[in-house]
Design an enzyme around this catalytic site. Sequence first.
Site, mmCIF file in Angstrom:
data_model
loop_
_atom_site.group_PDB
_atom_site.id
_atom_site.type_symbol
_atom_site.label_atom_id
_atom_site.label_comp_id
_atom_site.label_asym_id
_atom_site.label_seq_id
_atom_site.Cartn_x
_atom_site.Cartn_y
_atom_site.Cartn_z
ATOM 1 N N SER A 122 7.613 3.332 5.306
ATOM 2 C CA SER A 122 8.800 3.864 4.660
ATOM 3 C C SER A 122 8.607 3.932 3.160
ATOM 4 C CB SER A 122 10.024 3.023 5.022
ATOM 5 O OG SER A 122 11.206 3.674 4.612
ATOM 6 N N HIS A 127 5.112 -7.277 -0.419
ATOM 7 C CA HIS A 127 5.012 -8.567 -1.090
ATOM 8 C C HIS A 127 5.818 -8.564 -2.376
ATOM 9 C CE1 HIS A 127 1.314 -9.771 1.313
ATOM 10 N NE2 HIS A 127 1.439 -8.480 1.596
ATOM 11 N N ASP A 171 0.862 -1.176 0.000
ATOM 12 C CA ASP A 171 0.000 0.000 0.000
ATOM 13 C C ASP A 171 0.905 1.234 0.000
ATOM 14 O OD1 ASP A 171 -1.986 -1.829 0.277
ATOM 15 O OD2 ASP A 171 -2.801 -1.024 2.146
#
Length: 362
Positions: free
Chosen positions: A331, A220, A144
């Site tokens: 981050s 991911h 995200d």
Amino acid sequence: TDRKKLHTAPVGQVFRLRPFHVLVATGGGYAGYRKYEDYKLEQLEKRGIEVPVRLASEWEVALYKSVPTRLLSRAWGRLNQVELPTWLRKPVYSLYIWTFGVNMKEAAVEDLHHYRNLSEFFRRKLKPQARPVCCVHSVISPSDGKILNFGQVENCEVEQVKGVTYSLESFLGPRVSTEEMHFRQAQPGNSFQQQLVTKEGNELYHCVIYLAPGDYHCFHSPTDWTVSHRRHFPGSLMSVNPGVARWIKELFCHNERVVLTGDWKHGFFSLTAVGATNVGSIRIYFDQDLHTNSPSYSKGSYNDFSFISNNNKEGIPMRKGEHLGEFNLGSTIVLIFEAPKDFKFNLKAGQKIHFGEALGSL
């Protein structure tokens, strides 16, 4: 005669300032001032007013780097692991949810009392159906976040935000050996960018994704690829929010980062997890030897680890959408990869994106 004696000390002893205290106070105050400047810039952008780029001078960067962000991030990490009393969990997490706009309806466990500490809450898992993985496109968003920049790499420079660049070689470090990465033999005089491209007619592309504190903190695999090598750069832990990225040139090259390199069906592929303030912990699930923000590592160095061995000739195979790692807070993820010239990004700078959504297509 019955008055009590008052013991005094020289004024110089009472108000003795140590260099470390001056450094923290000065650097911290300046960092706060920069936060306020960033807020003003965000307000101007929301009103559609173009903000001119103003890069930090060397002394400003040095002053910011003087703030002990690595030490503060380690302290923050320990604080996050302190178990909260059950009665305190809901008020603390609710405040965080309200501040950063967290959507708890997507969480695998919505009950706030379930999370024993802030660290568990930051690293919460999502419901399986919350992030469907795009099956049509070959490259998806690994996390995200907010798209800071994307496009084709030109002249060995990569844009971290519009108009502010950093060196491709400084960011990735020296080229990994040909045997390990299946690279073609480098031709004399070829640039670093040309050495990374393994197939004729291909180009090098990049995409920068910023994870805010309220975002899902796991990342991911963005495609089907094989990870051959890991390079860890200990470094500073400056903020990587868009305002600071617009202000400090080569910000990502200053900060601690973990570079995973390998190859996919079109050639070279890399994913870099960049650390930031209060994000001293970058974890890669299949790499138990990785320890970030460790006092034993000095800034300005890097250490390599190969996933290719006598028993494993290929490296670590990763499937698109497979769990790869996590940040302690939030981050930046930087993708740099090789693809045919007809690769097109389906993105807009500044847009929000979710893990599993398509980044581009051929």
